[in-house]
Design a protein around this motif. Structure first.
Motif, PDB file in Angstrom:
ATOM      1  N   PHE A   1      -5.618  43.476   0.686  1.00  0.00           N
ATOM      2  CA  PHE A   1      -5.987  42.680  -0.553  1.00  0.00           C
ATOM      3  C   PHE A   1      -5.523  41.168  -0.532  1.00  0.00           C
ATOM      4  CE2 PHE A   1      -6.811  46.901  -2.276  1.00  0.00           C
ATOM      5  CZ  PHE A   1      -8.112  46.837  -2.876  1.00  0.00           C
ATOM      6  N   SER A   2      -4.292  40.915   0.105  1.00  0.00           N
ATOM      7  CA  SER A   2      -3.973  39.573   0.063  1.00  0.00           C
ATOM      8  C   SER A   2      -4.757  38.628   1.043  1.00  0.00           C
ATOM      9  CB  SER A   2      -2.411  39.558   0.682  1.00  0.00           C
ATOM     10  OG  SER A   2      -2.312  39.871   1.798  1.00  0.00           O
ATOM     11  N   LEU A   3      -5.480  39.370   2.029  1.00  0.00           N
ATOM     12  CA  LEU A   3      -6.380  38.467   3.108  1.00  0.00           C
ATOM     13  C   LEU A   3      -7.367  37.675   2.572  1.00  0.00           C
ATOM     14  CD1 LEU A   3      -6.749  37.756   6.117  1.00  0.00           C
ATOM     15  CD2 LEU A   3      -8.002  39.747   6.097  1.00  0.00           C
ATOM     16  N   PHE A   4      -8.233  38.423   1.713  1.00  0.00           N
ATOM     17  CA  PHE A   4      -9.375  37.674   1.101  1.00  0.00           C
ATOM     18  C   PHE A   4      -8.767  36.584   0.141  1.00  0.00           C
ATOM     19  CE2 PHE A   4     -10.938  41.681   2.834  1.00  0.00           C
ATOM     20  CZ  PHE A   4     -12.189  41.389   3.506  1.00  0.00           C
ATOM     21  N   PRO A   5      -7.978  36.666  -0.714  1.00  0.00           N
ATOM     22  CA  PRO A   5      -7.853  35.392  -1.605  1.00  0.00           C
ATOM     23  C   PRO A   5      -7.089  34.211  -0.575  1.00  0.00           C
ATOM     24  CG  PRO A   5      -6.958  37.297  -2.687  1.00  0.00           C
ATOM     25  CD  PRO A   5      -7.321  37.782  -1.091  1.00  0.00           C
ATOM     26  N   LEU A   6      -6.366  34.803   0.427  1.00  0.00           N
ATOM     27  CA  LEU A   6      -5.874  33.701   1.497  1.00  0.00           C
ATOM     28  C   LEU A   6      -6.916  32.991   2.063  1.00  0.00           C
ATOM     29  CD1 LEU A   6      -3.410  32.598   2.553  1.00  0.00           C
ATOM     30  CD2 LEU A   6      -3.256  34.312   4.112  1.00  0.00           C
TER      31      LEU A   6
ATOM     32  N   ALA B   1      11.128  38.150  -1.147  1.00  0.00           N
ATOM     33  CA  ALA B   1       9.647  38.301  -0.753  1.00  0.00           C
ATOM     34  C   ALA B   1       9.192  36.903  -0.643  1.00  0.00           C
ATOM     35  CB  ALA B   1       9.093  39.194  -1.792  1.00  0.00           C
ATOM     36  N   LEU B   2       9.531  36.100  -1.650  1.00  0.00           N
ATOM     37  CA  LEU B   2       8.948  34.632  -1.610  1.00  0.00           C
ATOM     38  C   LEU B   2       9.473  34.022  -0.375  1.00  0.00           C
ATOM     39  CD1 LEU B   2       9.487  33.728  -5.492  1.00  0.00           C
ATOM     40  CD2 LEU B   2       7.296  33.835  -4.135  1.00  0.00           C
ATOM     41  N   LEU B   3      10.813  34.140  -0.163  1.00  0.00           N
ATOM     42  CA  LEU B   3      11.351  33.449   1.109  1.00  0.00           C
ATOM     43  C   LEU B   3      10.617  34.167   2.431  1.00  0.00           C
ATOM     44  CD1 LEU B   3      13.516  32.004   2.304  1.00  0.00           C
ATOM     45  CD2 LEU B   3      14.829  34.060   2.478  1.00  0.00           C
ATOM     46  N   MET B   4      10.224  35.288   2.378  1.00  0.00           N
ATOM     47  CA  MET B   4       9.425  35.782   3.612  1.00  0.00           C
ATOM     48  C   MET B   4       8.237  35.441   3.610  1.00  0.00           C
ATOM     49  SD  MET B   4      10.154  37.453   6.408  1.00  0.00           S
ATOM     50  CE  MET B   4       8.802  37.473   7.728  1.00  0.00           C
ATOM     51  N   LEU B   5       7.436  35.360   2.377  1.00  0.00           N
ATOM     52  CA  LEU B   5       5.779  34.781   2.348  1.00  0.00           C
ATOM     53  C   LEU B   5       5.952  33.234   2.741  1.00  0.00           C
ATOM     54  CD1 LEU B   5       3.335  36.050   1.698  1.00  0.00           C
ATOM     55  CD2 LEU B   5       3.705  35.258  -0.890  1.00  0.00           C
TER      56      LEU B   5
ATOM     57  N   GLY C   1       0.185  39.022  -1.960  1.00  0.00           N
ATOM     58  CA  GLY C   1       1.192  38.814  -0.900  1.00  0.00           C
ATOM     59  C   GLY C   1       2.276  39.044  -1.078  1.00  0.00           C
ATOM     60  N   LEU C   2       3.062  38.998  -2.332  1.00  0.00           N
ATOM     61  CA  LEU C   2       4.141  39.512  -2.856  1.00  0.00           C
ATOM     62  C   LEU C   2       4.453  41.082  -2.666  1.00  0.00           C
ATOM     63  CD1 LEU C   2       5.269  37.023  -5.743  1.00  0.00           C
ATOM     64  CD2 LEU C   2       6.214  37.010  -3.556  1.00  0.00           C
ATOM     65  N   ALA C   3       3.397  41.561  -3.211  1.00  0.00           N
ATOM     66  CA  ALA C   3       3.298  42.999  -3.203  1.00  0.00           C
ATOM     67  C   ALA C   3       3.325  43.719  -1.776  1.00  0.00           C
ATOM     68  CB  ALA C   3       1.942  43.418  -3.963  1.00  0.00           C
ATOM     69  N   GLY C   4       2.608  42.832  -0.990  1.00  0.00           N
ATOM     70  CA  GLY C   4       2.761  43.336   0.459  1.00  0.00           C
ATOM     71  C   GLY C   4       4.081  43.287   1.054  1.00  0.00           C
TER      72      GLY C   4
ATOM     73  N   MET D   1       4.294  29.425   6.769  1.00  0.00           N
ATOM     74  CA  MET D   1       4.733  28.131   7.757  1.00  0.00           C
ATOM     75  C   MET D   1       4.228  28.553   9.199  1.00  0.00           C
ATOM     76  SD  MET D   1       8.475  26.636   8.571  1.00  0.00           S
ATOM     77  CE  MET D   1       8.885  28.226   9.383  1.00  0.00           C
ATOM     78  N   PHE D   2       4.478  29.774   9.449  1.00  0.00           N
ATOM     79  CA  PHE D   2       3.960  30.208  10.988  1.00  0.00           C
ATOM     80  C   PHE D   2       2.467  30.387  10.908  1.00  0.00           C
ATOM     81  CE2 PHE D   2       8.360  31.881  11.428  1.00  0.00           C
ATOM     82  CZ  PHE D   2       8.758  31.078  12.747  1.00  0.00           C
ATOM     83  N   LEU D   3       1.983  30.745  10.021  1.00  0.00           N
ATOM     84  CA  LEU D   3       0.355  30.842  10.087  1.00  0.00           C
ATOM     85  C   LEU D   3      -0.107  29.477  10.139  1.00  0.00           C
ATOM     86  CD1 LEU D   3      -2.192  32.279   9.575  1.00  0.00           C
ATOM     87  CD2 LEU D   3      -1.955  32.089   7.142  1.00  0.00           C
ATOM     88  N   LEU D   4       0.306  28.199   9.362  1.00  0.00           N
ATOM     89  CA  LEU D   4      -0.152  27.100   9.320  1.00  0.00           C
ATOM     90  C   LEU D   4       0.069  26.534  10.902  1.00  0.00           C
ATOM     91  CD1 LEU D   4       0.889  25.492   6.169  1.00  0.00           C
ATOM     92  CD2 LEU D   4      -1.212  26.090   6.639  1.00  0.00           C
ATOM     93  N   LEU D   5       1.312  26.729  11.354  1.00  0.00           N
ATOM     94  CA  LEU D   5       1.590  26.220  12.897  1.00  0.00           C
ATOM     95  C   LEU D   5       0.648  26.898  13.766  1.00  0.00           C
ATOM     96  CD1 LEU D   5       3.623  24.578  14.652  1.00  0.00           C
ATOM     97  CD2 LEU D   5       5.054  26.678  14.712  1.00  0.00           C
ATOM     98  N   SER D   6       0.570  28.313  13.619  1.00  0.00           N
ATOM     99  CA  SER D   6      -0.481  28.978  14.556  1.00  0.00           C
ATOM    100  C   SER D   6      -1.815  28.468  14.464  1.00  0.00           C
ATOM    101  CB  SER D   6      -0.421  30.352  14.303  1.00  0.00           C
ATOM    102  OG  SER D   6      -1.469  31.050  15.030  1.00  0.00           O
TER     103      SER D   6
END
Length: 348
Positions: free
Chosen positions: A47-52, A146-150, A114-117, A155-160
């Protein structure tokens, strides 16, 4: 006959770490019901993938609206983590138009789901590490972690995505660049898993203790991306004839569930290694010391109130009877005596 075979297999895996350790990891995986925890993580991740993706497409459209070729490169790099499915998703989201409202909705939905995940992943990691319920973080602390991990994952997603876009613009026929792309992807996956295994649990674990699991998760994820492309592609092709576009949803859920299972299986490597929970018994009637400690920790993890103190007692407690290892030795000695007695009887 089967009991004798089980005894021999059990004896062998107890005496040889190369097989005893994987047996302990898989047994621990089942005891923690990690498959169900992986399903919960995959549910919220789905569920977090499609909004992202909505936010990503909108942002790329607003920033790179005059360069369609570069847009395709960036989106392709972001969706490269999903073999076969990524191409299907890209074809279906290409019709979206970037607007400010879509960006707000996408970011808001991605943040909420994403926070829920992440919180579901936190619960899974705390459960795997046998953190008592009463010691698990409260709501505000859990949300902050959760916010810290998100943010770290973002950050890693943007870098990738950036590195993937650069690689996509290079000469794809270059073997060196292809090898470099695989290596960079592996390193990024390793860093994500290393941080996640350390941050997502309140258990007192060190960076060194979660290192083997991070390496294992990176390897499993790479294998899943390589072999999963064929498996998911076959599943997608067979389901498309019946479900049409919804086959992408089915394949995506399957992919994320397999990824969740691989991640938690790698996390179990850290737990078994750190707590030395091997060798484990295949025969439930002949528990080892590692079995006793694992079962005791599972029971104590159910403490839900600060005044609650769970104590575990086995019917054959240590000191009142033979331990698992001693019982195993006595069983082997008894079988050898029975075999020798039977041989003498036949010789007569």
């Amino acid at each position: 006959m089967l009991k004798r075979l089980l005894y021999r297999v059990d004896r062998y895996q107890r005496e040889h770490t190369w097989i005893g350790f994987p047996v302990a990891v898989f047994k621990r995986f089942g005891e923690d019901r990690a498959g169900q925890l992986a399903a919960l993580v995959a549910y919220y991740g789905f569920f977090s993938l499609f909004p992202l993706l909505l936010a990503l497409v909108t942002l790329v459209g607003l920033v790179l609206g005059e360069n369609p070729e570069l847009q395709n490169r960036v989106l392709g790099a972001a969706l490269a983590q999903f073999p076969v499915i990524g191409d299907e998703i890209r074809r279906n989201i290409a019709v979206l138009e970037g607007t400010g409202l879509a960006l707000v909705v996408g970011l808001g939905g991605a943040l909420w789901s994403g926070l829920a995940g992440i919180k579901a992943a936190q619960n899974a990691m705390d459960s795997i590490w046998d953190v008592p319920v009463k010691h698990q973080p409260k709501f505000l602390v859990a949300v902050f972690r959760a916010l810290l991990m998100l943010a770290t994952l973002g950050m890693f997603l943007l870098l990738s995505t950036f590195l993937g876009g650069v690689a996509a613009g290079a000469d794809t026929r270059s073997t060196a660049l292809q090898v470099l792309g695989v290596a960079v992807s592996f390193v990024l996956n390793f860093l994500v898993f290393w941080v996640a295994f350390r941050v997502l649990t309140v258990a007192e674990v060190s960076w060194r203790e979660v290192l083997p699991g991070a390496v294992g998760a990176s390897v499993l994820w790479s294998v899943l991306q390589t072999l999963g492309g064929y498996l998911i592609g076959h599943r997608l092709q067979s389901a498309s004839e019946t479900y049409g576009f919804f086959a992408v949803v089915i394949a995506l859920l399957t992919w994320m569930y397999l990824g969740g299972q691989a991640t938690l299986l790698a996390a179990e490597i850290n737990v078994v290694r750190t707590k030395r929970l091997w060798p484990r018994a295949l025969d439930p009637e002949d528990l080892t010391e590692a079995d006793r400690r694992a079962l005791r920790a599972l029971a104590e993890a159910e403490e839900r109130h600060h005044a609650q103190d769970v104590r575990v007692r086995f019917e054959d407690p240590e000191g009142d009877g033979p331990s698992g290892a001693e019982a195993f030795r006595r069983t082997a000695l008894r079988e050898r005596r029975d075999a020798a007695r039977e041989k003498r009887r036949r010789d007569r």
